[in-house]
Each structure stands twice: as structure tokens, then as C-alpha cells.
Design a protein around this motif. Structure first.
Motif, short mmCIF file in Angstrom:
data_model
loop_
_atom_site.label_atom_id
_atom_site.label_comp_id
_atom_site.label_asym_id
_atom_site.label_seq_id
_atom_site.Cartn_x
_atom_site.Cartn_y
_atom_site.Cartn_z
N UNK A 247 0.84 -1.20 0.00
CA UNK A 247 0.00 0.00 0.00
C UNK A 247 0.87 1.25 0.00
N UNK A 248 1.94 1.25 0.78
CA UNK A 248 2.85 2.39 0.83
C UNK A 248 3.41 2.71 -0.56
N UNK A 249 3.86 1.69 -1.26
CA UNK A 249 4.42 1.92 -2.60
C UNK A 249 3.38 2.50 -3.56
N UNK A 250 2.15 2.01 -3.47
CA UNK A 250 1.10 2.52 -4.35
C UNK A 250 0.81 3.99 -4.05
N UNK A 251 0.78 4.36 -2.78
CA UNK A 251 0.52 5.75 -2.40
C UNK A 251 1.64 6.65 -2.91
N UNK A 252 2.89 6.22 -2.72
CA UNK A 252 4.02 7.01 -3.19
C UNK A 252 4.00 7.14 -4.71
N UNK A 253 3.65 6.07 -5.40
CA UNK A 253 3.57 6.12 -6.86
C UNK A 253 2.52 7.12 -7.32
N UNK A 254 1.37 7.16 -6.63
CA UNK A 254 0.34 8.13 -6.97
C UNK A 254 0.82 9.56 -6.76
#
Length: 279
Positions: A247-254
Motif C-alpha cells: 500500500x505504501x508503494x502505491x501511495x508514493x507512486x500516486x
């Protein structure tokens, strides 16, 4: 599906005969049916694999969610009986309340990760960015997290001047709190945790360093995969469902940023988040 998945070769053994249009139509129909059979088999295999992953996830999730919930319920009942008995509130009651709050917070965070996972899979995870001082945000999150994550000491190294970036404050807090929680969780000996903010070539870099169990070299490539947990975490019975970092990686990617990790097993890890700086 507009893809070549194989070929059928046809051979004549009678030199007096040649292929005609009816042969071509027969071969095309045969190839179509073979391709359909292969495609169906692949889809079935993928569906079965997805079912296995789902069942494994539900089993682990149910176990992990049940553990803090059982503690929460037991402590709540104990506290309830003591309060009904009346009298002065003792230190053990204060500790019981703290355990209730801690386990409730842990349960809420785990459920939140599961909900975010569903949003990500459905393509519905969104962020609301605004121009904020990353220095101030990091200081605020650490100040809130410090008493929750005690007894570990969290040391912070900030910049001397404000550094602005377009971020979603709530999601940024979620990312940093997740990284801090992991740093503490995977440092069973109570080692200190270091948080730093730097400016690097048009980006703001937030690093969270711990001196805990680290990540095995062969697990590094899978660390941000959903449901994945490093083998040494399982061996040391450190709880988790393997969703947080995904989830952290997806948030940072966004946010248009990146997250990297450097780690040596037995020596600790450094997670570095980089976000574009907003003038």
C-alpha cells in the motif's frame, strides 16, 4: 485475444493430392478450437491460483485480526469488572487501558490496509494533494508516533528551512507511520530509529533507518509484493499480513515519487521515500 500461442503443421503423404479451400477452412477451425482450449486452460489455471492466494490470505488475515481483537476484548472485560468494583484506579488499570488503545489502533491500521488494498485492486485509491512543508509534516508524525511506538527512541534530522511538496497530508502520514511502525516492529531489541529529511536534486528524500533484523538478500525483490513477508520475520514470529509496504508503494507512486530499500540481514534497513519538490 489477438496473440499467437502456437502453430499447427499439416503434412500430406499423398503426392497426388494438394490442399484446397476446404482444407484451409478445416485447419483454421481446428486451430481456433485448439487455441480456445489452451486459452480456457490458462484462464482456469489462473483462476485456481487466484483462489489459492485468496484462501491463504483470508486464513492469515483472519488469524492476524483475531489476535489483537482477542486481546482487546479480554482487556476490556477485565477493565470493566475492575471499574464495576469501584475504588481508586490503580497502575495496572492504566496499563490495561493502554493495551486496549494500542490493540485497537493496531487492529484499525490493519483493517485500513486491507481496505486500501481493495481500493488499489479496483483502481479507486485516490489522493488529494496540496502544497505542504514536508519538514513540518515529518516532525508532526514523529511527535504523534513517539509515545505510541515507545520504548524505541526516534531520532529526527530535519532541514533548517521549510521544504514544500505537493502531498496528501493524510496519506503521507499513513506512509510515514507505516514505515516507523515497521522499523520498531522489526527491531525486537528496542534499538533506536532514525528519520531524516534531505533535498536531493529536485526531490525531497525522507529516510527511515532501523538497526533491527534486516531483510535477507533473496527477499529484497519481493518486499513490496502484496501478501509477501520475509522469511526471517516468519521465523521470529513477528506478526503481519504483508500488505503495508504494498500500500505504501502505491501511495508514493500516486504522488509521482519512489520508494527504495537498502538492507543487510541482521544489521537493519533503510527505507527512502523520494517526492518531487513543489516550488
Amino acid at each position: 485475444r489477438n496473440q499467437v500461442i502456437g502453430a499447427i503443421s499439416c503434412v500430406l503423404t499423398n503426392a497426388q493430392r494438394s490442399y484446397d479451400q476446404s482444407d484451409l477452412e478445416l485447419f483454421e477451425e481446428l486451430a481456433r478450437r485448439c487455441a480456445q482450449a489452451v486459452d480456457n486452460a490458462r484462464l482456469f489455471q489462473a483462476a485456481q491460483a487466484a483462489v489459492r492466494v485468496r484462501d491463504a490470505f483470508l486464513s492469515v488475515a483472519a488469524h492476524e485480526l483475531k489476535t489483537p481483537l482477542t486481546t482487546l476484548y479480554g482487556q476490556a472485560q477485565l477493565l470493566q469488572r475492575r471499574l464495576h468494583q469501584g475504588g481508586v484506579v490503580e497502575e495496572r488499570d492504566v496499563q490495561a487501558i493502554s493495551r486496549v488503545v494500542g490493540q485497537a489502533r493496531r487492529l484499525n491500521r490493519m483493517i485500513g490496509d486491507l481496505l486500501d488494498l481493495s481500493r488499489i485492486e479496483a483502481g479507486q485509491l485516490t489522493i488529494m494533494r496540496e502544497r505542504l512543508d514536508v519538514n513540518a509534516l515529518v516532525a508532526q508524525v514523529v511527535e504523534i508516533a513517539q509515545p505510541i511506538l515507545a520504548p524505541q527512541a526516534i531520532e529526527v534530522a530535519l532541514l533548517d528551512a521549510p521544504l514544500y511538496a505537493a502531498v496528501d497530508a493524510i496519506r503521507f502520514e499513513q506512509v510515514l507511520h507505516n514505515l516507523l511502525s515497521n522499523a520498531v516492529k522489526y527491531s525486537p531489541g528496542g534499538q533506536r530509529v532514525l528519520v531524516s529529511v534531505e533535498r536531493q536534486n529536485g526531490s525531497v528524500a525522507i529516510a527511515v533507518r532501523d538497526f533491527g533484523i534486516g531483510v535477507p538478500a533473496d527477499a529484497m525483490a519481493h518486499l513490496f509484493d502484496r501478501f509477501y513477508r520475509a522469511p526471517n520475520a516468519e521465523q521470529q514470529r513477528i506478526s503481519g499480513i504483508g500488505v503495508g509496504l504494498y500500500v505504501v508503494r502505491e501511495i508514493i507512486t500516486l504522488h509521482g515519487g519512489t520508494i527504495d530499500v537498502a538492507s543487510v540481514e541482521g544489521q537493519g534497513s533503510v527505507f527512502t521515500v523520494k517526492l518531487p519538490v513543489g516550488e
